[in-house]
Design an enzyme around this catalytic site. Structure first.
Site, PDB file in Angstrom:
ATOM      1  N   HIS A 165     -10.632  62.500 -58.611  1.00  0.00           N
ATOM      2  CA  HIS A 165     -11.207  61.605 -59.612  1.00  0.00           C
ATOM      3  C   HIS A 165     -12.667  61.955 -59.879  1.00  0.00           C
ATOM      4  O   HIS A 165     -13.086  62.067 -61.044  1.00  0.00           O
ATOM      5  CB  HIS A 165     -11.095  60.153 -59.156  1.00  0.00           C
ATOM      6  CG  HIS A 165     -11.697  59.176 -60.122  1.00  0.00           C
ATOM      7  ND1 HIS A 165     -11.077  58.809 -61.300  1.00  0.00           N
ATOM      8  CD2 HIS A 165     -12.898  58.520 -60.108  1.00  0.00           C
ATOM      9  CE1 HIS A 165     -11.845  57.960 -61.961  1.00  0.00           C
ATOM     10  NE2 HIS A 165     -12.957  57.773 -61.261  1.00  0.00           N
ATOM     11  N   GLY A 170     -32.305  60.178 -94.315  1.00  0.00           N
ATOM     12  CA  GLY A 170     -31.965  59.044 -93.468  1.00  0.00           C
ATOM     13  C   GLY A 170     -32.663  59.194 -92.126  1.00  0.00           C
ATOM     14  O   GLY A 170     -33.156  60.277 -91.782  1.00  0.00           O
ATOM     15  N   THR A 201     -22.796  53.652 -65.631  1.00  0.00           N
ATOM     16  CA  THR A 201     -23.169  54.020 -66.998  1.00  0.00           C
ATOM     17  C   THR A 201     -22.644  52.938 -67.935  1.00  0.00           C
ATOM     18  O   THR A 201     -22.051  51.959 -67.486  1.00  0.00           O
ATOM     19  CB  THR A 201     -22.546  55.378 -67.386  1.00  0.00           C
ATOM     20  OG1 THR A 201     -21.125  55.208 -67.573  1.00  0.00           O
ATOM     21  CG2 THR A 201     -22.774  56.423 -66.304  1.00  0.00           C
ATOM     22  N   CYS A 202     -22.841  53.142 -69.231  1.00  0.00           N
ATOM     23  CA  CYS A 202     -22.362  52.139 -70.181  1.00  0.00           C
ATOM     24  C   CYS A 202     -20.838  52.068 -70.204  1.00  0.00           C
ATOM     25  O   CYS A 202     -20.267  51.049 -70.592  1.00  0.00           O
ATOM     26  CB  CYS A 202     -22.891  52.436 -71.586  1.00  0.00           C
ATOM     27  SG  CYS A 202     -22.435  54.062 -72.224  1.00  0.00           S
ATOM     28  N   ASN A 203     -20.180  53.141 -69.775  1.00  0.00           N
ATOM     29  CA  ASN A 203     -18.714  53.181 -69.835  1.00  0.00           C
ATOM     30  C   ASN A 203     -18.020  53.039 -68.490  1.00  0.00           C
ATOM     31  O   ASN A 203     -16.800  52.937 -68.444  1.00  0.00           O
ATOM     32  CB  ASN A 203     -18.245  54.487 -70.488  1.00  0.00           C
ATOM     33  CG  ASN A 203     -18.424  54.471 -71.988  1.00  0.00           C
ATOM     34  OD1 ASN A 203     -18.322  53.418 -72.620  1.00  0.00           O
ATOM     35  ND2 ASN A 203     -18.715  55.615 -72.560  1.00  0.00           N
ATOM     36  N   GLU A 263     -17.357  65.438 -72.793  1.00  0.00           N
ATOM     37  CA  GLU A 263     -18.790  65.225 -73.055  1.00  0.00           C
ATOM     38  C   GLU A 263     -19.600  65.566 -71.799  1.00  0.00           C
ATOM     39  O   GLU A 263     -19.183  65.282 -70.675  1.00  0.00           O
ATOM     40  CB  GLU A 263     -19.043  63.777 -73.513  1.00  0.00           C
ATOM     41  CG  GLU A 263     -18.637  62.698 -72.510  1.00  0.00           C
ATOM     42  CD  GLU A 263     -19.760  62.294 -71.590  1.00  0.00           C
ATOM     43  OE1 GLU A 263     -20.890  62.760 -71.806  1.00  0.00           O
ATOM     44  OE2 GLU A 263     -19.498  61.523 -70.663  1.00  0.00           O
ATOM     45  N   GLN A 304     -22.805  64.584 -70.910  1.00  0.00           N
ATOM     46  CA  GLN A 304     -23.843  63.668 -70.430  1.00  0.00           C
ATOM     47  C   GLN A 304     -23.499  63.052 -69.074  1.00  0.00           C
ATOM     48  O   GLN A 304     -24.378  62.786 -68.258  1.00  0.00           O
ATOM     49  CB  GLN A 304     -24.080  62.546 -71.444  1.00  0.00           C
ATOM     50  CG  GLN A 304     -24.825  62.956 -72.699  1.00  0.00           C
ATOM     51  CD  GLN A 304     -23.919  63.641 -73.705  1.00  0.00           C
ATOM     52  OE1 GLN A 304     -22.689  63.613 -73.577  1.00  0.00           O
ATOM     53  NE2 GLN A 304     -24.512  64.275 -74.713  1.00  0.00           N
ATOM     54  N   GLY A 348     -31.357  57.119 -89.229  1.00  0.00           N
ATOM     55  CA  GLY A 348     -30.571  56.309 -88.300  1.00  0.00           C
ATOM     56  C   GLY A 348     -30.126  57.098 -87.084  1.00  0.00           C
ATOM     57  O   GLY A 348     -30.557  58.232 -86.843  1.00  0.00           O
TER      58      GLY A 348
END
Length: 419
Positions: A98, A188, A49-51, A113, A115, A190
């Site tokens: 883990h 907005g 993932t991105c992290n 989170e 996701q 964004g």
């Protein structure tokens, strides 16, 4: 068999390195196939993932963590020192714990989170398609999914808002018990407003309106969430229709003033309106809060909610950790039992081989006319001697060594002293 986790994440590596170590969906299947050809690797799953990027492997007796690390380094053409300084590894029961912590969101950038669980399931499905899952990792990942579900059910790890977008919608839920009957104006278009719209859609609000400086961006958002669009100049016309206003733009000056809201309240016949300003600088004049039927909250108010909720999640994380330890021990009990299954199979095979050998000898003696009683007695004697030979040697050696613990285990195993 042994379990290994090797990886980097947001705590150990920079974004630049995480980008270089990532496995996109286009290369992950090929990478899994290559990893499966690494010496000693029996099963493999790649979570990227991105992290984080993590390799989950089940290794046979030949497998070593160094071989997996070298494969990762070679696959991404990385410098050994650069990778090693950021790499962590877990083995055995720590590898199990883990994965369960990651699946429950306890190792995420945002505590709790949800996701990450979906991303782990995608990695699991990908490994299934490639054929890199057999039995042990498949059971471990399935167990982790059930643990994550249990943690969500039995704790409040995901109940509290810890993002500005989620906090804004949670605040609206406090004030309007049923968001399904509310009309919402988003100012907005964004990323934050998009997240707000996503949360609102999950709450089935009756109507979403989007006001933005450029209609094109608002229309892109509107298509996804079935919203109506307008320009900022049209806000005064639509404001009376909104029960909730959530604003987040990059405007240097307020977009919604006290007078505009006052007129809207009159048009609403003083039906209350909730305004949530999550922009910096502010989109809504602070004087709006002076109006009796307008309830204005700023990003600072939301930050207080978020901090309270983070504390609640930390308390829930403690409960989650206890659940994980319990579930880890259950899995490790099953995993260790696999070794006894192999030993039992080997022991039975050995005993059956001795039986067949001695039975064959006895049948041959009978065929040659030997006395049946003598032959059966010889069969019993030889069979007994062969079956007790190894245990007798072990008992004798333990006695010589004075090893009372081994003697006790052997006695229990052989059923001695049990009357």
């Amino acid at each position: 068999m042994s379990l290994l986790v090797l990886g980097i994440n947001h705590k150990t590596a920079t974004v630049a390195l995480r980008e270089r170590v990532a496995f996109g969906p286009d290369i992950a299947p090929k990478a899994l196939q290559e990893l499966m050809h690494t010496r000693g690797v029996e099963e493999a799953v790649i979570v990227s993932t991105c992290n984080r990027t993590e390799l989950y492997c089940c290794l046979d007796q030949r497998g070593e963590s160094d071989a997996v690390r070298h494969w990762l380094q070679h696959f991404h053409h990385l410098d050994e020192d650069e990778l090693t300084s950021c790499l962590y590894q877990h083995q055995g029961e720590e590898a199990v714990r883990h994965l369960m912590r990651v699946a429950c969101g306890l190792d995420s950038l945002v505590l709790g989170e949800p996701q990450i669980l979906g991303q782990i399931k995608q990695a699991y499905n990908q490994s299934h398609q490639v054929g890199s899952l057999k039995g042990i990792l498949e059971r471990l990942f399935q167990k982790s999914f059930s643990v994550a579900k249990r943690v969500r059910t039995e704790t409040e790890i995901g109940a509290s808002a810890v993002s500005v977008a989620f906090a804004a919608v949670s605040l609206a839920k406090r004030i309007f018990s049923d968001l399904g009957r509310t009309k919402v104006l988003l100012v907005g278009a964004g990323e934050t407003v998009e997240l707000v719209a996503r949360h609102l859609k999950e709450q089935s609000v009756s109507r979403i309106m989007v006001a933005n400086r450029t209609l094109e961006r608002a229309q892109n958002l509107a298509r996804e969430f079935e919203a109506e669009v307008m320009t900022l100049e049209q806000i005064p016309d639509y404001l009376p229709q909104a029960d909730i206003v959530i604003s987040s733009t990059a405007s240097p000056l307020p977009i919604i003033g006290k007078g505009m809201v006052e007129r809207a309240i009159k048009a609403r016949r003083h039906k209350p309106i909730l305004l949530v300003d999550i922009a910096v600088p502010r989109d809504i004049e602070p004087e709006v809060d002076e109006l009796s039927d307008a309830y204005l909250y700023t990003v600072d108010d939301l930050q207080g909610i978020i901090e309270q909720n983070l504390e609640a999640r930390k308390r829930a994380a403690g409960q989650a950790e206890r659940i994980i330890l319990e579930e880890r021990d259950q899995f490790m009990g099953w995993f260790r039992s696999l070794k006894s299954v192999d030993l039992i199979r080997d022991y039975r095979t050995q005993a059956n081989a001795v039986r067949e050998q001695e039975l064959g000898r006895a049948l041959q003696a009978l065929a040659q006319g030997e006395d049946p009683a003598k032959t059966m007695g010889e069969l019993a004697r030889r069979l007994t001697n062969k079956l007790i030979h190894t245990p007798t040697q072990a008992l004798s050696q333990a006695g010589k060594d004075g090893d009372q613990e081994i003697l006790a285990v052997l006695a229990q195993s052989l059923g001695l002293g049990q009357r």
